[in-house]
Scaffold this motif. Sequence first.
Motif, PDB file in Angstrom:
ATOM      1  N   PRO A 651      -0.642  -1.420  11.428  1.00  0.00           N
ATOM      2  CA  PRO A 651       0.599  -0.635  11.308  1.00  0.00           C
ATOM      3  C   PRO A 651       1.326  -0.871   9.977  1.00  0.00           C
ATOM      4  CG  PRO A 651       0.943  -2.523  12.722  1.00  0.00           C
ATOM      5  CD  PRO A 651      -0.483  -2.564  12.329  1.00  0.00           C
ATOM      6  N   ASP A 652       0.812  -0.270   8.915  1.00  0.00           N
ATOM      7  CA  ASP A 652       1.414  -0.464   7.596  1.00  0.00           C
ATOM      8  C   ASP A 652       1.027   0.728   6.732  1.00  0.00           C
ATOM      9  OD1 ASP A 652       2.441  -1.476   5.270  1.00  0.00           O
ATOM     10  OD2 ASP A 652       0.755  -2.799   4.848  1.00  0.00           O
ATOM     11  N   PHE A 653       1.983   1.223   5.931  1.00  0.00           N
ATOM     12  CA  PHE A 653       1.662   2.428   5.153  1.00  0.00           C
ATOM     13  C   PHE A 653       0.599   2.164   4.081  1.00  0.00           C
ATOM     14  CE2 PHE A 653       4.901   0.503   2.459  1.00  0.00           C
ATOM     15  CZ  PHE A 653       4.522   0.838   1.173  1.00  0.00           C
ATOM     16  N   ARG A 654       0.323   0.876   3.811  1.00  0.00           N
ATOM     17  CA  ARG A 654      -0.700   0.576   2.802  1.00  0.00           C
ATOM     18  C   ARG A 654      -2.036   0.201   3.429  1.00  0.00           C
ATOM     19  NH1 ARG A 654       1.240  -2.788  -2.326  1.00  0.00           N
ATOM     20  NH2 ARG A 654      -0.745  -2.015  -3.033  1.00  0.00           N
ATOM     21  N   ALA A 655      -2.151   0.332   4.753  1.00  0.00           N
ATOM     22  CA  ALA A 655      -3.361  -0.167   5.433  1.00  0.00           C
ATOM     23  C   ALA A 655      -4.635   0.446   4.860  1.00  0.00           C
ATOM     24  CB  ALA A 655      -3.262   0.096   6.933  1.00  0.00           C
ATOM     25  N   HIS A 656      -4.617   1.764   4.640  1.00  0.00           N
ATOM     26  CA  HIS A 656      -5.841   2.418   4.175  1.00  0.00           C
ATOM     27  C   HIS A 656      -6.175   2.027   2.732  1.00  0.00           C
ATOM     28  CE1 HIS A 656      -5.960   5.801   7.426  1.00  0.00           C
ATOM     29  NE2 HIS A 656      -6.078   4.587   7.905  1.00  0.00           N
ATOM     30  N   GLU A 657      -5.134   1.966   1.901  1.00  0.00           N
ATOM     31  CA  GLU A 657      -5.366   1.545   0.500  1.00  0.00           C
ATOM     32  C   GLU A 657      -5.908   0.115   0.480  1.00  0.00           C
ATOM     33  OE1 GLU A 657      -2.804   0.302  -3.473  1.00  0.00           O
ATOM     34  OE2 GLU A 657      -1.735   1.098  -1.733  1.00  0.00           O
ATOM     35  N   ARG A 658      -5.290  -0.777   1.284  1.00  0.00           N
ATOM     36  CA  ARG A 658      -5.721  -2.184   1.329  1.00  0.00           C
ATOM     37  C   ARG A 658      -7.154  -2.304   1.831  1.00  0.00           C
ATOM     38  NH1 ARG A 658      -0.748  -5.153   1.923  1.00  0.00           N
ATOM     39  NH2 ARG A 658      -0.024  -5.087  -0.212  1.00  0.00           N
ATOM     40  N   HIS A 714       7.409  10.077   2.050  1.00  0.00           N
ATOM     41  CA  HIS A 714       8.428   9.374   1.262  1.00  0.00           C
ATOM     42  C   HIS A 714       8.187   7.864   1.166  1.00  0.00           C
ATOM     43  CE1 HIS A 714      11.457  12.842   2.167  1.00  0.00           C
ATOM     44  NE2 HIS A 714      10.372  13.233   1.531  1.00  0.00           N
ATOM     45  N   TYR A 715       7.076   7.487   0.577  1.00  0.00           N
ATOM     46  CA  TYR A 715       6.768   6.069   0.358  1.00  0.00           C
ATOM     47  C   TYR A 715       6.484   5.823  -1.118  1.00  0.00           C
ATOM     48  CZ  TYR A 715       6.677   4.683   5.247  1.00  0.00           C
ATOM     49  OH  TYR A 715       7.045   4.351   6.523  1.00  0.00           O
ATOM     50  N   PRO A 716       6.423   4.533  -1.540  1.00  0.00           N
ATOM     51  CA  PRO A 716       6.079   4.244  -2.944  1.00  0.00           C
ATOM     52  C   PRO A 716       4.721   4.870  -3.277  1.00  0.00           C
ATOM     53  CG  PRO A 716       6.735   2.241  -1.793  1.00  0.00           C
ATOM     54  CD  PRO A 716       6.637   3.312  -0.761  1.00  0.00           C
TER      55      PRO A 716
END
Length: 814
Positions: A651-658, A714-716
């Motif tokens: 559950p994190d908006f960067r999960a896929h990038e990470r 609306h995220y970085p």
Amino acid sequence: MIHFIDVILPIPLQKTFTYSVTKEEADFLQKGMRVAVSFGKSKIYTALVFAIHQQAPELYEAKEIHQILDEKPIVNEQQLKHWQWVASYYMCSLGDVYRAALPSAFLLESETVIYKNEASIDESILSDQEFLIFEALQYQSQLTIHQIVDILGKKTVLPVINSLIEKSVVYIKEEIYETYKPKLIKYVRLHADYAGENELQSLLELVSRAKKQKEVLLHYFQLASSKKPIKAKDLEEKSGVSSAVIKALVDKNIFEFYHIQTDRINFLGETNSIKELSEAQEEAFNSIKESFKTKAVTLLHGVTGSGKTEIYVKLIKEVLANGKQVLFLLPEIALTTQIITRLQNFFGNQISVFHSKYSINERVEVWNNVLENKSKAQIILGARSSVFLPFSNLGLIVVDEEHESSYKQFEPSPRYNARDAAVVLGHQHRAHVLLGSATPSLESCFNAKQNKYGFVELKRRFGNIQLPKIELIDIKEKYKKKLMNGHFSDRLLKMIQEALDEKEQVILFQNRRGFSPVVECTTCGVSPQCPNCDVSLTYHKFRKELRCHYCHYQRAMPSSCGACGSATLDTKGFGTEQIELELKELFPNHSIGRMDLDTTRGKYGYQKIIGAFEAQEIDILVGTQMLSKGLDFENVSLVGILNADSMLNFPDFRAHERAFQLMVQVSGRAGRSKKQGNVAIQTYNPYHQILQQVSINNYEEMYKEQLQDRWQFHYPPYYRLIKITLKHKDYNRVDMGVNWLAQALQNVFRENVLGPTAPAVSRIRNQYIKNLIIKIPPKQSLDKTKKQLQKIKNSFEAVKDFRAIRFIIDVDAY
């Protein structure tokens, strides 16, 4: 005329504090020196001089200082400017930054505990007061500064303790992994009675019956001809005998041992000529230099194994030739082991290393070397805290693996990101900053595409070796067809066997340590929970215990269920320990190693495992994410990722990038030197877009897709984030506080406030946690937002019921 100084105290208070000094003290003091001051009723702190002036404080009467602790400043002007930026940008106090920046040996406090060094001490070098403390430590294992104040009958004891530390009589304990022991190397020489030149004949007669001792003597005289001191170990190896034989000669008073202390931080090395760069590397090197003419920061996007380190080395060499310092930042201490060896070959003893596995004394040594700009501190290699060192003429900062989340500090304050702090530090010193990565973070890539940073690509691996072949294995299918053996699919086992038959090495990645994350009763379904946190306990089989990875609570593994008494306890999920045990059964004739937080506890934990793997003593290495970061092993032909889904479903908006970054980085450990490597990724969902992008190493597509999502939600890098966390042991109080705060924030920031929410683990160390997130749109001023937030925080803390709640602000909390 009364003189005053403003000082920074190592405590989380927003302001500096004013103390009075005499004219002589004011003339002697300089900005950046340490002074001992009392604060509160009885506490004494080591404070840092921030300003010297003649203006009395209005709201309180200035106390006098106790003592000046330094002859010259230990913190320089540029450092203080950088600290001020960190404090204002990350919304923390200067005291927090001061505490984080200085090695704790510089921060003596009234709570500090003093211990006696075990080594024998020459008492004649001690002054009367020092001897009193030394004597007290003969009867007590430790003393606090308060106790020392009572023993000496005076308040200013810090200079005495400082002097004892310098004389190596005492040391201060903090949570370090090993207390500092000087590194002694054992040498052998002839006993004084036989020190004459022509003693060989008479010595040989003495040992005429002992064949091996005779052998040792002959080899000793052979080695002695070089006129260099002879190491006991070298003599053992040369004469092919055990240490007992040399010991026997010592007992006979023919030989004697002596020790020479060597400095651990002295990296002696040949300065070899730098490797020839390949055509692609040369091109990238020239592009970087070109880019530096117009841009202070450049992003180097080079695929794994493309030889980025060689390019760094060539840039460093040019900067050193201009007499400037270099800071080389690494995300993981594990990486320093390999990089040191590689840089040492080129730069000999110009390198110093700074990170938390080094003891206090060693860190102080590095700090002083950098401050004095010594030749052995021209290149500083370190983890994130090295951005706070006292550089005076920085020429280049290299941030290797810049995408790594390890560069961000989450606890305690200051919650800074070393990569961003390094960019600002570079700007202050007018130094160039090079960010390098095979999978750059979206923010850095976005900055490069927006023309804020220079951008250089390196698409080919060194030696034109192809990138590894990536295979996705559908384990849902394999479970259906009963083709799984433990946690391994038949295909992965076949690939491991093939690699081992070829005498090649294998790395297996599983981002969970321990044996099993959940222990469950099969009768009633209850699993043992941590009493202090909202998590189930992880089972560690090696110690037969259950452990909490948040608060380190541990207890023995129960034999029956605590709820229903049934003896049917089963484990669910799997960690590195379980994989290691399964591999030992599957491949009994091969050596298996494990690298995770449990096996790398000691200072040299990393070196031992990495060294053994490099020397090919370990055939299969199982590990957590430590393995993914820039390590270079020649003989690895296969990398296996045992469960890719646990990284994606987070559950994190960067999960896929990470997940993309982690998998590409781990894959990059395969086939780096001779032939194309293989990567096997086990997953329940092989058609997931991220896994498809990993399988063809398509960074561009991942970047575009993720960027689109970030814009939509609306995220970085489009919106900035500030995360607010509230913690308290009373759930109702936290709940009330967070609702009040949410309302106050929504009145100002409206729909840009997310929450309040409870995180996945909503209680840690008996503290309940609630989060709020503020999103800052691109056009909104960050400074004004922070000022508004500070006002709301002040109002929150003015409410009596909320005062005890911990209020944590984290800027750029990702």
